[in-house]
Enzyme design. Structure first.
Site, short mmCIF file in Angstrom:
data_model
loop_
_atom_site.label_atom_id
_atom_site.label_comp_id
_atom_site.label_asym_id
_atom_site.label_seq_id
_atom_site.Cartn_x
_atom_site.Cartn_y
_atom_site.Cartn_z
N ASN A 175 0.80 -1.23 0.00
CA ASN A 175 0.00 0.00 0.00
C ASN A 175 0.84 1.29 0.00
O ASN A 175 0.80 2.06 0.95
CB ASN A 175 -0.93 0.01 1.22
CG ASN A 175 -2.34 -0.39 0.85
OD1 ASN A 175 -2.72 -0.38 -0.33
ND2 ASN A 175 -3.13 -0.75 1.86
N ASP A 268 -8.29 -3.58 -0.01
CA ASP A 268 -8.43 -3.89 1.42
C ASP A 268 -9.41 -5.04 1.63
O ASP A 268 -9.19 -5.95 2.45
CB ASP A 268 -8.95 -2.68 2.22
CG ASP A 268 -8.08 -1.45 2.04
OD1 ASP A 268 -6.89 -1.60 1.73
OD2 ASP A 268 -8.62 -0.33 2.21
P1 ADP Z 1 -6.45 -1.53 -4.95
O1 ADP Z 1 -7.76 -1.20 -4.31
O2 ADP Z 1 -5.38 -1.86 -3.96
O3 ADP Z 1 -6.04 -0.54 -6.01
P2 ADP Z 1 -7.10 -3.35 -7.17
O4 ADP Z 1 -7.66 -2.23 -7.94
O5 ADP Z 1 -6.01 -4.14 -7.79
O6 ADP Z 1 -6.64 -2.95 -5.70
O7 ADP Z 1 -8.31 -4.33 -6.85
C1 ADP Z 1 -8.29 -5.29 -5.83
C2 ADP Z 1 -9.31 -6.35 -6.12
O8 ADP Z 1 -10.61 -5.76 -6.24
C3 ADP Z 1 -9.09 -7.09 -7.42
O9 ADP Z 1 -8.18 -8.17 -7.29
C4 ADP Z 1 -10.52 -7.58 -7.72
O10 ADP Z 1 -10.84 -8.67 -6.89
C5 ADP Z 1 -11.36 -6.38 -7.27
N1 ADP Z 1 -11.58 -5.43 -8.36
C6 ADP Z 1 -11.03 -4.20 -8.51
N2 ADP Z 1 -11.50 -3.58 -9.62
C7 ADP Z 1 -12.38 -4.43 -10.19
C8 ADP Z 1 -13.24 -4.39 -11.36
N3 ADP Z 1 -13.25 -3.33 -12.18
N4 ADP Z 1 -14.02 -5.47 -11.61
C9 ADP Z 1 -14.02 -6.55 -10.79
N5 ADP Z 1 -13.26 -6.64 -9.68
C10 ADP Z 1 -12.44 -5.62 -9.38
#
Ligand code: ADP
Length: 317
Positions: A175, A268
């Site tokens: 993070n 998270d």
């Molecule tokens: P962060 O919130 O740390 O930026 P990510 O964007 O990589 O993390 O997303 C974390 C998780 O949330 C992904 O692995 C997935 O499970 C879910 N997620 C995030 N964006 C999407 C999306 N557009 N569609 C479906 N699942 C999503």
């Protein structure tokens, strides 16, 4: 199984959303909705909802907002016995602004937050260590490290070495938040030190790119496996989640979410779904499926913490 999450929870002020977008409070100012959030706090809430005993570890003040945080944690069935209250203090605060280009801009007032004193006081630290030794797993993030003093961080690092030698497991999400660090080098040094005492790394590729300049996921895998991380999970939004478990590499698809309303807390809540499943005996692949499922519920609603009723009705669907 019992897990302790260490970090900071803040008061959040966000533009109140309606179907038509932000509601106006007059004179061009948005009406603000007040709640509470913080990366490790969000994860702690969803792990508890996943059926694992959770203790949240932070410092708060003696103001009504700190009181409300404790009430909310207790309402989630989370153990608050290790939370220290500092007289005359109050939690950090942040505001979310919707910018003209549809992005969200965060402004923080957290420099004097009580959570910054985590692991600083010698007597309190020894008491906290005794509490943490009773846990099967400890969860912390790059934000937890960033808000700590360097001396406290060194103390925590040494403790984690001892904790793991006695069979405890450490889960970590890097993070990376540049504004919390003096320099990118300082962040790299701290994250690398803690990666060396991490059993389960739950990383977001975007953060790893910002911190280390990775151009492909292979670099991320190589660096973290070389650091000794046996269980490495790399989140990439809607792209498949990468898993490097011991010497095995795999990818797990992310099911499409029909209405993504707000991705705040996606990472998270993924971590929470993953850890709750993993601590209850699921394999890493099954735990990624659980992580995706938990994140899907959260991004289908506004805010990092969705109401319990919505969460559990979404899970039944
Ligand atoms: P962060 O919130 O740390 O930026 P990510 O964007 O990589 O993390 O997303 C974390 C998780 O949330 C992904 O692995 C997935 O499970 C879910 N997620 C995030 N964006 C999407 C999306 N557009 N569609 C479906 N699942 C999503």
């Amino acid at each position: 199984m019992k897990l302790a999450a260490l970090g900071e929870v803040m008061v959040e002020l966000a533009p109140q959303a309606s179907e038509k977008g932000a509601q106006s409070g007059g004179a061009g100012r948005p009406l603000l909705a007040q709640s509470y959030a913080g990366d490790t706090y969000n994860t702690a809430v969803y792990i508890a909802r996943g059926g694992v005993d959770v203790s949240y570890v932070t410092l708060l003040g003696d103001d009504p907002y700190s009181e409300e945080v404790l009430t909310r944690l207790a309402g989630e069935g989370i153990d608050t016995s290790a939370i220290v209250r500092l007289p005359g203090r109050c939690p950090g605060l942040y505001m979310i602004q919707n910018t003209a280009d549809g992005e969200r801009y965060f402004t923080y007032w957290r420099g004097e937050a009580p959570a910054r004193e985590l692991f600083t006081d010698v007597d309190r630290r020894e008491q906290l260590k005794a509490h943490l030794r009773q846990m099967d797993c400890l969860y912390l993030s790059g934000i937890t490290l960033a808000i700590m003093t360097s001396e406290a961080r060194a103390e925590l690092l040494a403790f984690l070495g001892e904790y793991r030698a006695n069979g405890g497991r450490v889960a970590f999400d890097s993070n990376y938040r540049p504004r919390l660090w003096r320099s990118v080098e300082a962040a790299r040094t701290a994250v690398a030190e803690f990666m060396a005492v991490t059993d389960m790394a739950l990383l977001t590729f975007e953060d790893e790119q910002a911190l280390w300049g990775d151009t492909d996921t292979e670099q991320c895998v190589q660096r973290n496996t070389a650091a000794g991380v046996a269980e490495l999970v790399i989140k990439r939004g809607a792209e498949p989640v990468l898993l490097q478990y011991r010497s095995e590499r795999s990818e797990v698809e992310v099911p499409a979410v029909s209405s993504v309303l707000d991705t705040t807390g996606a990472g998270d809540s993924f971590n929470a779904g993953y850890l709750a499943a993993r601590l209850q005996g699921a394999s890493p692949e099954q735990s990624i499926v659980a992580g995706n499922r938990c994140a899907a519920r959260v991004i289908g609603h506004r805010g990092a913490i969705i109401p319990r009723a919505d969460y559990f009705s979404a899970s039944a669907a």
